[in-house]
Enzyme design. Sequence first.
Site, short mmCIF file in Angstrom:
data_model
loop_
_atom_site.label_atom_id
_atom_site.label_comp_id
_atom_site.label_asym_id
_atom_site.label_seq_id
_atom_site.Cartn_x
_atom_site.Cartn_y
_atom_site.Cartn_z
N ILE A 13 71.92 40.06 32.06
CA ILE A 13 72.14 41.07 31.03
C ILE A 13 71.19 42.26 31.23
O ILE A 13 71.62 43.42 31.27
CB ILE A 13 71.98 40.44 29.62
CG1 ILE A 13 73.01 39.30 29.44
CG2 ILE A 13 72.10 41.47 28.52
CD1 ILE A 13 74.46 39.70 29.64
N THR A 41 68.32 31.73 32.39
CA THR A 41 69.65 31.11 32.27
C THR A 41 70.61 31.64 33.34
O THR A 41 71.53 30.94 33.74
CB THR A 41 70.20 31.41 30.86
OG1 THR A 41 69.23 30.95 29.91
CG2 THR A 41 71.50 30.71 30.60
N HIS A 50 85.08 33.81 33.01
CA HIS A 50 86.12 33.23 32.16
C HIS A 50 87.26 34.22 31.94
O HIS A 50 87.05 35.43 31.89
CB HIS A 50 85.53 32.83 30.81
CG HIS A 50 84.59 31.67 30.90
ND1 HIS A 50 85.02 30.39 31.13
CD2 HIS A 50 83.23 31.61 30.82
CE1 HIS A 50 83.97 29.57 31.18
NE2 HIS A 50 82.87 30.29 31.00
N LYS A 250 82.40 24.21 26.22
CA LYS A 250 83.71 24.18 26.89
C LYS A 250 83.91 22.87 27.63
O LYS A 250 84.93 22.66 28.27
CB LYS A 250 83.81 25.35 27.86
CG LYS A 250 83.75 26.69 27.16
CD LYS A 250 83.89 27.84 28.12
CE LYS A 250 83.62 29.16 27.42
NZ LYS A 250 82.19 29.35 27.08
N ILE A 337 72.86 35.56 24.05
CA ILE A 337 73.93 35.78 25.04
C ILE A 337 74.23 34.46 25.74
O ILE A 337 73.81 34.20 26.87
CB ILE A 337 73.55 36.91 26.03
CG1 ILE A 337 73.05 38.16 25.29
CG2 ILE A 337 74.75 37.25 26.92
CD1 ILE A 337 74.06 38.84 24.38
N SER A 339 77.32 31.55 26.79
CA SER A 339 78.60 31.69 27.46
C SER A 339 79.59 32.33 26.49
O SER A 339 79.59 31.97 25.31
CB SER A 339 79.11 30.33 27.90
OG SER A 339 80.28 30.48 28.64
N SER A 343 80.24 36.40 32.13
CA SER A 343 81.56 37.05 32.24
C SER A 343 81.61 38.37 31.49
O SER A 343 82.45 39.22 31.79
CB SER A 343 82.65 36.15 31.64
OG SER A 343 82.50 34.83 32.03
N CYS A 410 67.97 28.44 59.28
CA CYS A 410 68.53 27.38 58.43
C CYS A 410 69.83 26.92 59.06
O CYS A 410 70.80 27.67 59.13
CB CYS A 410 68.77 27.92 57.02
SG CYS A 410 69.74 26.81 55.98
N CYS A 447 70.26 19.68 53.56
CA CYS A 447 68.88 19.16 53.64
C CYS A 447 67.99 19.77 52.56
O CYS A 447 66.83 19.39 52.44
CB CYS A 447 68.30 19.39 55.04
SG CYS A 447 67.52 20.99 55.25
C1 LIG Z 1 74.75 25.47 31.01
C2 LIG Z 1 75.25 26.89 30.95
C3 LIG Z 1 76.48 27.24 31.50
C4 LIG Z 1 76.96 28.54 31.41
N1 LIG Z 1 78.10 28.87 32.06
C5 LIG Z 1 78.57 30.14 31.99
C6 LIG Z 1 79.74 30.51 32.69
O1 LIG Z 1 80.30 29.75 33.45
N2 LIG Z 1 80.22 31.77 32.50
C7 LIG Z 1 79.62 32.65 31.67
O2 LIG Z 1 80.14 33.74 31.49
N3 LIG Z 1 78.45 32.35 31.06
C8 LIG Z 1 77.92 31.12 31.21
N4 LIG Z 1 76.74 30.79 30.61
C9 LIG Z 1 76.03 31.82 29.88
C10 LIG Z 1 75.24 32.73 30.82
O3 LIG Z 1 74.53 31.97 31.74
C11 LIG Z 1 74.31 33.58 29.97
O4 LIG Z 1 75.08 34.27 29.04
C12 LIG Z 1 73.51 34.59 30.76
O5 LIG Z 1 72.94 34.04 31.91
C13 LIG Z 1 72.43 35.16 29.86
O6 LIG Z 1 71.69 36.10 30.58
P1 LIG Z 1 70.40 36.78 29.96
O7 LIG Z 1 70.06 37.88 30.86
O8 LIG Z 1 70.64 37.09 28.52
O9 LIG Z 1 69.30 35.64 29.94
P2 LIG Z 1 68.34 35.12 31.10
O10 LIG Z 1 69.06 34.94 32.36
O11 LIG Z 1 67.63 33.93 30.56
O12 LIG Z 1 67.33 36.32 31.31
C14 LIG Z 1 66.29 36.61 30.42
C15 LIG Z 1 65.09 36.98 31.25
O13 LIG Z 1 64.06 37.46 30.40
C16 LIG Z 1 62.83 37.06 30.96
N5 LIG Z 1 61.83 37.13 29.88
C17 LIG Z 1 61.74 36.34 28.79
N6 LIG Z 1 60.70 36.70 28.03
C18 LIG Z 1 60.12 37.76 28.65
C19 LIG Z 1 58.99 38.57 28.35
N7 LIG Z 1 58.24 38.37 27.25
N8 LIG Z 1 58.66 39.57 29.21
C20 LIG Z 1 59.40 39.79 30.34
N9 LIG Z 1 60.47 39.03 30.67
C21 LIG Z 1 60.83 38.04 29.83
C22 LIG Z 1 63.11 35.66 31.45
O14 LIG Z 1 62.16 35.24 32.41
C23 LIG Z 1 64.51 35.80 32.01
O15 LIG Z 1 64.50 36.09 33.39
C24 LIG Z 1 76.21 29.51 30.71
C25 LIG Z 1 74.97 29.17 30.18
C26 LIG Z 1 74.48 27.88 30.33
C27 LIG Z 1 73.11 27.54 29.83
#
Ligand SMILES: Cc1cc2nc3c(=O)[nH]c(=O)nc-3n(C[C@H](O)[C@H](O)[C@H](O)COP(=O)(O)OP(=O)(O)OC[C@H]3O[C@@H](n4cnc5c(N)ncnc54)[C@H](O)[C@@H]3O)c2cc1C
Length: 502
Positions: A13, A41, A50, A250, A337, A339, A343, A410, A447
């Site tokens: 995001i 995540t 999706h 799901k 944010i 799932s 997507s 690799c 591996c």
């Molecule tokens: C089991 C599982 C399955 C899923 N499958 C799907 C799927 O198939 N399709 C789909 O559309 N979605 C899926 N999702 C949802 C999707 O993975 C998330 O919506 C998405 O990855 C969220 O992204 P994000 O950037 O909000 O969070 P994150 O990827 O968690 O990013 C947040 C970032 O902020 C950083 N951060 C936190 N605090 C601080 C701070 N104080 N200072 C600086 N940095 C900080 C963290 O280190 C991290 O890197 C799934 C989620 C899960 C858990």
Amino acid sequence: MKADVVIIGGGVIGAAIARELSRYSLNIILIEKEDDVAMGTSKGNSGIIHAGYNADFRTLKGQLNIKSNPRFDKLCQDLKVRFKRIGSLVVGFTQEDFDKLKELKENGEKNGIKNLEIIRGPKLFELEPNLNFQAKYALYAPSAGIISPYKFTIALADNAVINGVKVLLETEAKDIRTEKKQVCSVVTNRGLIKTRTVINAAGLYADEITKAVGDNFKINPLKGEYQLFDKQWGNLVNHILFPIPTKLSKGILVTPTVHDNLLIGPNSYQVEEKDDLSTTKAGIKEVHAGARKLIPHLPHQDLINSFAGLRADIEGRDDFIIEASKKIRGFINVAGIESPGLSSAPAIAEMVSDILKEVVKEISPQLELNYRDNFIETLPEQPRFADYLDKIGNWQEIIEKDADYGEIICRCEKVSKGEMLKAIHQPVPARSLDAIKRRIRAGMGRCQGGFCGPKVLKILSEELKISPLRITKKGKRSEILKTKAKDMIKETGVKFKDEVRI
Ligand SMILES: Cc1cc2nc3c(=O)[nH]c(=O)nc-3n(C[C@H](O)[C@H](O)[C@H](O)COP(=O)(O)OP(=O)(O)OC[C@H]3O[C@@H](n4cnc5c(N)ncnc54)[C@H](O)[C@@H]3O)c2cc1C
């Protein structure tokens, strides 16, 4: 340090927002507390784009998924990220399941998906010959696809950097300072960043960041565990197979990955800690049992890895929060944010860009957000040895230009040293073994780094000109080598009979 906008969080995001905002003449800083982007995540999920029939059409989840889905072909082509639109099947066994499939189809159609179809009988098994023979129906959604979620995140961040965004790794937001109900700076472990606008994309930690401006919501981590099988099993299924969804998730899916592995999972249960990524014996059993309901003849062997991801589940709410703070000017929450966040990322980024325009109008009415005329949409193609196996003559030409492409580091994933050097020097550079693995797959194979790990470590150390003792698996506190063998021998006084070479 100063910025027009600070984005907190380098997940998919934060990275998508950074790329979207880099279209404008703005000075943007993205801060990420870990040593790489895609460390939360966004690295531990199913990697499904999706189709968009699950979420209610009245929610942001429903609307933004639908808006984003068609964009992935062009976006992934531009960013050189592998994306396969293989379609999904939600599989039903009973009349009750059939009714649920009809409901999903209706919801999907309200969301605007046109090509949903409920299939039954022999066609089901033509599409999926290994499907449980007791299956009776399936909702077929041809627009669903698969992607590598961390590769996508890294590519978005790389492209943002090419367009002028500064990505500061190992930089953690500790506090947000405000003055007269207006954001004025972000306090980090590396000092203060003066700014009038902050975007909170901190994933699981977004609730902790938002406390600083007095907004209130609570995020509970919901774990999902997975298992990954070796490449020879990727063709056991042709589509993404889901069971009937529940209110919580799901369900446990079976899918090929973009790199031809077979992935099963996730389960779903709440955990206490936001960094609890452990996999459990019970979880492995649950995931296997769930996947076997769809594909009874799952392999018992060739499991190469298990991992977990954590959903950022907002207490008492079943939708994303994407809005400007009502208490403090200049602060935008992009939280909860779950799932289908992956997507929905492109449309979430556009929505945030629209909110930012309103916020900027309020803060400085004279300031206009203007498009830069030199925005670069694409990333350059990088040669990958694994893609050249059937045209080895062409790879020879690449080696002739740069001999590093002739050294294979690799063997499982067929990766050359030339590719690794590029990863170390790409816009968001790889600094650890896992960062290399996510970019070029060295260590992702059968591996799991057993053979290439030491080579990768040595090349990282040589190229970064730092001691091998400082090379980590995944950033702080994950150093791989403890001491030099020579020093250890001196310290412990161990004597070898024969001469040893160190
Ligand atoms: C089991 C599982 C399955 C899923 N499958 C799907 C799927 O198939 N399709 C789909 O559309 N979605 C899926 N999702 C949802 C999707 O993975 C998330 O919506 C998405 O990855 C969220 O992204 P994000 O950037 O909000 O969070 P994150 O990827 O968690 O990013 C947040 C970032 O902020 C950083 N951060 C936190 N605090 C601080 C701070 N104080 N200072 C600086 N940095 C900080 C963290 O280190 C991290 O890197 C799934 C989620 C899960 C858990």
